[in-house]
Design a protein around this motif. Structure first.
Motif, PDB file in Angstrom:
ATOM      1  N   LEU A  85       0.834  -1.194   0.000  1.00  0.00           N
ATOM      2  CA  LEU A  85       0.000   0.000   0.000  1.00  0.00           C
ATOM      3  C   LEU A  85       0.870   1.244   0.000  1.00  0.00           C
ATOM      4  O   LEU A  85       1.781   1.370   0.795  1.00  0.00           O
ATOM      5  CB  LEU A  85      -0.923   0.011   1.227  1.00  0.00           C
ATOM      6  CG  LEU A  85      -1.933  -1.136   1.297  1.00  0.00           C
ATOM      7  CD1 LEU A  85      -2.749  -1.011   2.560  1.00  0.00           C
ATOM      8  CD2 LEU A  85      -2.800  -1.154   0.075  1.00  0.00           C
ATOM      9  N   PRO A  88      -3.192   5.327   2.469  1.00  0.00           N
ATOM     10  CA  PRO A  88      -4.345   4.666   3.071  1.00  0.00           C
ATOM     11  C   PRO A  88      -5.381   4.287   2.025  1.00  0.00           C
ATOM     12  O   PRO A  88      -5.862   5.139   1.274  1.00  0.00           O
ATOM     13  CB  PRO A  88      -4.871   5.731   4.041  1.00  0.00           C
ATOM     14  CG  PRO A  88      -3.686   6.574   4.365  1.00  0.00           C
ATOM     15  CD  PRO A  88      -2.863   6.600   3.108  1.00  0.00           C
ATOM     16  N   ASP A  89      -5.701   3.008   1.939  1.00  0.00           N
ATOM     17  CA  ASP A  89      -6.716   2.484   1.026  1.00  0.00           C
ATOM     18  C   ASP A  89      -6.362   2.647  -0.446  1.00  0.00           C
ATOM     19  O   ASP A  89      -7.228   2.503  -1.297  1.00  0.00           O
ATOM     20  CB  ASP A  89      -8.075   3.150   1.288  1.00  0.00           C
ATOM     21  CG  ASP A  89      -8.589   2.852   2.681  1.00  0.00           C
ATOM     22  OD1 ASP A  89      -8.325   1.731   3.157  1.00  0.00           O
ATOM     23  OD2 ASP A  89      -9.230   3.719   3.283  1.00  0.00           O
ATOM     24  N   CYS A  90      -5.144   2.967  -0.774  1.00  0.00           N
ATOM     25  CA  CYS A  90      -4.733   3.089  -2.175  1.00  0.00           C
ATOM     26  C   CYS A  90      -3.722   1.991  -2.487  1.00  0.00           C
ATOM     27  O   CYS A  90      -2.950   1.590  -1.636  1.00  0.00           O
ATOM     28  CB  CYS A  90      -4.111   4.455  -2.457  1.00  0.00           C
ATOM     29  SG  CYS A  90      -5.253   5.840  -2.215  1.00  0.00           S
ATOM     30  N   SER A  91      -3.733   1.513  -3.718  1.00  0.00           N
ATOM     31  CA  SER A  91      -2.831   0.439  -4.109  1.00  0.00           C
ATOM     32  C   SER A  91      -1.982   0.878  -5.288  1.00  0.00           C
ATOM     33  O   SER A  91      -2.381   1.727  -6.077  1.00  0.00           O
ATOM     34  CB  SER A  91      -3.621  -0.819  -4.467  1.00  0.00           C
ATOM     35  OG  SER A  91      -4.514  -0.558  -5.538  1.00  0.00           O
ATOM     36  N   CYS A 103      -6.747   4.921  -6.319  1.00  0.00           N
ATOM     37  CA  CYS A 103      -7.487   5.346  -5.126  1.00  0.00           C
ATOM     38  C   CYS A 103      -8.968   5.504  -5.447  1.00  0.00           C
ATOM     39  O   CYS A 103      -9.658   6.324  -4.832  1.00  0.00           O
ATOM     40  CB  CYS A 103      -6.936   6.666  -4.590  1.00  0.00           C
ATOM     41  SG  CYS A 103      -5.204   6.636  -4.100  1.00  0.00           S
ATOM     42  N   ARG A 106     -12.801   4.978  -2.761  1.00  0.00           N
ATOM     43  CA  ARG A 106     -12.247   4.840  -1.402  1.00  0.00           C
ATOM     44  C   ARG A 106     -12.883   5.817  -0.413  1.00  0.00           C
ATOM     45  O   ARG A 106     -12.433   5.933   0.713  1.00  0.00           O
ATOM     46  CB  ARG A 106     -10.730   5.078  -1.419  1.00  0.00           C
ATOM     47  CG  ARG A 106      -9.906   4.139  -2.297  1.00  0.00           C
ATOM     48  CD  ARG A 106     -10.104   2.683  -1.945  1.00  0.00           C
ATOM     49  NE  ARG A 106      -9.022   1.818  -2.385  1.00  0.00           N
ATOM     50  CZ  ARG A 106      -8.880   1.334  -3.601  1.00  0.00           C
ATOM     51  NH1 ARG A 106      -9.760   1.647  -4.528  1.00  0.00           N
ATOM     52  NH2 ARG A 106      -7.877   0.529  -3.910  1.00  0.00           N
ATOM     53  N   ARG A 107     -13.890   6.573  -0.853  1.00  0.00           N
ATOM     54  CA  ARG A 107     -14.568   7.567  -0.002  1.00  0.00           C
ATOM     55  C   ARG A 107     -13.606   8.622   0.531  1.00  0.00           C
ATOM     56  O   ARG A 107     -13.773   9.131   1.642  1.00  0.00           O
ATOM     57  CB  ARG A 107     -15.303   6.884   1.151  1.00  0.00           C
ATOM     58  CG  ARG A 107     -16.381   5.909   0.694  1.00  0.00           C
ATOM     59  CD  ARG A 107     -17.137   5.322   1.875  1.00  0.00           C
ATOM     60  NE  ARG A 107     -18.180   4.409   1.435  1.00  0.00           N
ATOM     61  CZ  ARG A 107     -19.017   3.774   2.265  1.00  0.00           C
ATOM     62  NH1 ARG A 107     -18.896   3.966   3.572  1.00  0.00           N
ATOM     63  NH2 ARG A 107     -19.936   2.968   1.777  1.00  0.00           N
ATOM     64  N   ASN A 129     -14.914   9.402  -5.597  1.00  0.00           N
ATOM     65  CA  ASN A 129     -14.649   9.674  -4.185  1.00  0.00           C
ATOM     66  C   ASN A 129     -15.532  10.835  -3.722  1.00  0.00           C
ATOM     67  O   ASN A 129     -16.534  11.139  -4.384  1.00  0.00           O
ATOM     68  CB  ASN A 129     -13.164   9.966  -3.971  1.00  0.00           C
ATOM     69  CG  ASN A 129     -12.322   8.696  -3.939  1.00  0.00           C
ATOM     70  OD1 ASN A 129     -12.406   7.905  -3.018  1.00  0.00           O
ATOM     71  ND2 ASN A 129     -11.505   8.502  -4.975  1.00  0.00           N
TER      72      ASN A 129
END
Length: 490
Positions: A85, A88-91, A103, A106-107, A129
């Protein structure tokens, strides 16, 4: 004190043997004490540092703090881990040698800060988002980006310095947001920008939009802001930004002193919006450029205005009931077409015209009874055809599909099963066609040339009379048996 006094006396008077012995012993004690203290410090200092990481002063403490923060920011994953990662919450993923930071969905409410990754990212995907504002310097650390996808957020404000540093950016997607105004200054930090999407935003075409509209109308910027339309004032509603006369935007402001201009400006006549017989792809579909160009739509029929360079189109789970001729005429580069889970009952001949490079076609989950002759003729390079979930009727109209598949053995197909009539339900359509030809009654197999050789038992019977009557009613050019040869030109 004694050591100091004896040392000073040795310079003034002779020193006795006893005093020399005392002096030597004192020196040994002092040296031993110093060595012991030094060794004790060496042993105690590392353990203290380990008990209190990051609290030590100096270079070592600073290095430890930096390493600790970097490990936390990287999600405690090593660079060799493919699922590492980067935020946060991104790949992070790599395709065709380019690094993507994904991303999407991912809100997120703000741009994720730049983290440590294996390589500098070229593409940042932030679609779908909840980002509302792009502040100055929002993309600091992303200087290597060539594409930025911000569509389908809630962006209502873009500050002038939001894209500062993105000198390599060539593609910016801002469609499907809440932007009412945007300054030309926001685009200045991106000198290589060649592709900008702004449609489906409530653009307020008043004086503050003057500089942006003039920029979009420069002939060399032909791919900037296409399809974007004014939402206000009413006199300009529905007019493309590229068609707005920039000279009149601030005219009322100069005379009235109102910086927002006069929303009742009558320079443009108020005309009703044109009636569109088909939905517009730019308004009804979401187009994603990376990693490959694809469209995702929500509609009741195939839209117009499909981009020529689109590679994948997803029209599944809609209410499309009919494919008409030349529906995909402009999509010459299409590779995959997903039409599954619609209500499709008819596919006109020529509806797939021009799709010479189509590789995958999904027609599953519709209401198709058969496919008309000629529908599939342009699909020279098709490799996969999905047909399941359709109520295929096994009669003579289904033969075309089987013949076409026989002529294209490289096409992998699935789901071609008879739904009706009841005696063939569940049977493979190919088996039905083969059995149809195999079990064809002998009287159908005799040509007109064999009429004179009819079984003598049938002479002067109602069957013979019926044949003679039909022969008299047929035109002369149809009485001779017709032989057909199918020649495939590819």
């Amino acid at each position: 004190c004694l050591f100091t006094r004896l040392s000073s006396q040795t310079a003034l008077a002779p020193v006795t043997l006893t005093e020399r012995t005392i002096l030597a012993r004192l020196r040994m004690h002092v040296i031993s004490f110093l060595l012991f203290t030094f060794l004790l410090l060496i042993l105690l200092f590392p353990s203290t540092e380990m008990r209190r990481p990051g609290k030590g002063r100096g270079l070592r403490g600073a290095r430890h703090k930096f390493t600790r923060d970097r490990v936390r920011g990287a999600g405690r994953k090593s660079k060799s881990d493919p699922s590492w990662l980067v935020a946060p919450d991104c790949s992070e993923l790599t395709e065709s040698g380019d690094v993507f930071v994904d991303c999407q969905d991912r809100r997120l409410t703000s741009i994720p800060t730049r983290q440590t990754w294996s390589e500098q990212p070229k593409h940042l995907l932030l679609a779908r988002n909840r980002i509302k504002v792009l502040r100055d310097g929002a993309f600091s650390g992303y200087e290597s980006l060539t594409s930025l996808d911000l569509q389908q957020n809630q962006i209502a404000l873009v500050e002038d310095g939001a894209f500062e540093g993105l000198t390599h950016l060539t593609t910016l997607l801002l469609q499907h947001n809440l932007l009412g105004t945007l300054s030309e200054e926001a685009l200045i930090p991106m000198p290589n920008l060649g592709y900008l999407r702004l449609y489906d935003n409530p653009w307020n075409c008043l004086c503050p939009m003057d500089s942006l509209i003039r920029t979009l109308q420069i002939p060399s910027n032909r791919n900037l802001g296409n399809h974007a339309r004014c939402a206000e004032p009413i006199s300009l509603k529905g007019l493309k930004l590229k068609k707005v006369d920039a000279e009149v935007l601030c005219r009322e402001s100069d005379s009235t002193g109102n910086p927002q201009g006069d929303q009742t400006d009558s320079t443009y006549p108020v005309e009703p919006s044109p009636i569109r017989t088909k939905p517009d792809a730019t308004m009804s579909c979401h187009t994603y450029l990376f990693p490959q160009i694809r469209m995702d739509c929500s509609l009741t029929e195939v839209p117009i205005g499909i981009p020529e360079d689109v590679v994948h189109i997803d029209l599944s789970h809609n209410s499309i009931s009919h494919l008409r001729a030349r529906d995909f005429q402009g999509a010459r580069g299409l590779r995959t077409l997903n039409l599954s889970m619609n209500t499709m009952e008819h596919i006109d001949t020529g509806s797939l015209f021009g799709l010479l490079h189509l590789r995958e076609l999904d027609l599953s989950g519709n209401s198709l009874h058969f496919v008309q002759y000629g529908v599939l003729e342009d699909l020279y390079f098709l490799t996969q055809l999905k047909l399941g979930g359709n109520p295929w009727v096994c009669d003579y109209s289904i033969h075309y599909m089987v013949y076409w598949l026989h002529l294209h053995p490289g096409v992998k197909h699935s789901g071609l099963l008879c739904r009706s009539p009841p005696e063939h339900t569940g049977e493979s359509v190919e088996e039905y066609v083969h059995s149809y030809n195999r079990e064809c009654p002998k009287d159908r197999q005799h040509s007109r040339a064999d009429h004179d050789q009819m079984d003598p038992e049938l002479w002067n019977t109602p069957l013979e009379v019926q044949g003679e009557l039909e022969e008299e009613l047929e035109p002369s050019h149809l009485r001779v048996p017709q032989k057909y040869q199918i020649i495939r030109l590819s």
